[in-house]
Design an enzyme around this catalytic site. Sequence first.
Site, mmCIF file in Angstrom:
data_model
loop_
_atom_site.group_PDB
_atom_site.id
_atom_site.type_symbol
_atom_site.label_atom_id
_atom_site.label_comp_id
_atom_site.label_asym_id
_atom_site.label_seq_id
_atom_site.Cartn_x
_atom_site.Cartn_y
_atom_site.Cartn_z
ATOM 1 N N ARG A 58 -5.417 -12.564 10.566
ATOM 2 C CA ARG A 58 -4.788 -12.345 9.264
ATOM 3 C C ARG A 58 -3.342 -11.921 9.514
ATOM 4 N NH1 ARG A 58 -3.075 -8.008 10.418
ATOM 5 N NH2 ARG A 58 -2.455 -7.743 8.250
ATOM 6 N N GLY A 59 -2.599 -11.806 8.382
ATOM 7 C CA GLY A 59 -1.162 -11.572 8.506
ATOM 8 C C GLY A 59 -0.486 -12.932 8.523
ATOM 9 N N ALA A 60 0.532 -13.093 7.672
ATOM 10 C CA ALA A 60 1.100 -14.427 7.451
ATOM 11 C C ALA A 60 1.513 -15.160 8.735
ATOM 12 C CB ALA A 60 2.265 -14.328 6.464
ATOM 13 N N GLN A 209 -6.272 -2.363 6.069
ATOM 14 C CA GLN A 209 -5.463 -2.866 7.184
ATOM 15 C C GLN A 209 -4.498 -1.802 7.711
ATOM 16 O OE1 GLN A 209 -6.132 -4.547 4.399
ATOM 17 N NE2 GLN A 209 -6.101 -6.757 4.660
ATOM 18 N N ASP A 250 4.252 -12.181 2.539
ATOM 19 C CA ASP A 250 3.438 -13.394 2.718
ATOM 20 C C ASP A 250 4.143 -14.640 2.195
ATOM 21 O OD1 ASP A 250 1.341 -11.132 2.793
ATOM 22 O OD2 ASP A 250 0.348 -12.903 3.591
ATOM 23 N N LYS A 261 0.787 -7.660 0.472
ATOM 24 C CA LYS A 261 -0.519 -7.047 0.190
ATOM 25 C C LYS A 261 -0.506 -6.211 -1.091
ATOM 26 C CE LYS A 261 -3.599 -7.432 1.936
ATOM 27 N NZ LYS A 261 -4.601 -8.431 1.449
#
Length: 358
Positions: A58-60, A209, A250, A261
């Site tokens: 995860r994470g752009a 997160q 993102d 987020k």
Amino acid sequence: MDTAHEVKAPVTVLEWVGGSADGTLRLLDQTLLPERTQYVDCRNVETLWDAIRRLVVRGAPAIGVAAGYGMVLAGQQAADLPALMADLDRAASYLESSRPTAVNLSWAVRRVLDKARAAAAGPTQGVDGLRRLLLDEAHAIHAEDQALCLAIGRYAEPLVRRCAGVLTHCNAGALATAGIGTATAGLYLAHAAGHRFCVYCDETRPLLQGSRLTAWELMQAGIDAVVITDSMAAHVLRQGRVQMVITGADRIAANGDAANKIGTYSLALAARAHNVPFYVAAPYSTFDLSIADGSEIPIEERGGEEITHGFGRATAPAGVKTYCPAFDVTPANLITAIITDRGVIQPVGEREVRGVIG
Ligand code: MRU
């Protein structure tokens, strides 16, 4: 003294294992952190789609790098060139459907697809040659992301050095990229250069997160990390404990509106109310200049059980209705500056965004 070379990501987030025709994509399973460091191997596009959807990766930027390798997986079955190109076309749209907000995902799959199309239209190189080319491009995206993080960090470091306290939200760290993170890059560089400061990590409801990932990775680097719940951030700002807020993004629209987020928007409002600068850190691959403003950014909605059954037990009445947007949009006018690999965008507006990003 340049200490950037001493700064390393605390853990390998993803790696390609093997060759272009039979290799696999190995992903750190981030759903298990901080308790366990365990890897999963993706041998086909379907497994990768599921891993992206479940936030294993995860994470752009990390999603983008993983999806680039996903195109290599997609090219492993076909017997001839037309079949291979058809598989790539299908895989690109399929992978894009896994998570809609992070634009790095489609940026990466389209980049690999364009490369393949150009090669397929050129002198014949056969399926093996094309597969090697796919892997080369995925590796290039991977290596580039590491360099982008470092470039962002070099712009952010002087800002961090002025602070005794910094506040961040979610994880825009090493775990969200192939390098030392976006929002965290300046933190790592300032720390390596000897500056000592404290980082308040918003826990980041509902999937945590901030506490599970950001606090964990900062502690690995010896950075003083303090976990707070999201609802404590305004209080921390009013107390003067932090001199800057920095988050990732993102997708950033042409006017500088930035999706990140859920909870980032309220943090930006609170920062403005307390005159604390609010920075967004992101590489050029997170900009979507095809959309005028944040109203056009698709916002992913996730299952309500992430709110009602986070981490194993019911925290809401059975059958209750939920609404679970995973991201929100912070309007450009609340953002002090956007720190990119290509320079700092300040003030944040369309002319300035286009001036730096193109
Ligand atoms: O749902 P996630 O964990 O993928 O959300 C991640 C974020 O919102 C990050 O801040 C963003 O992707 C930037 S990562 C450098």
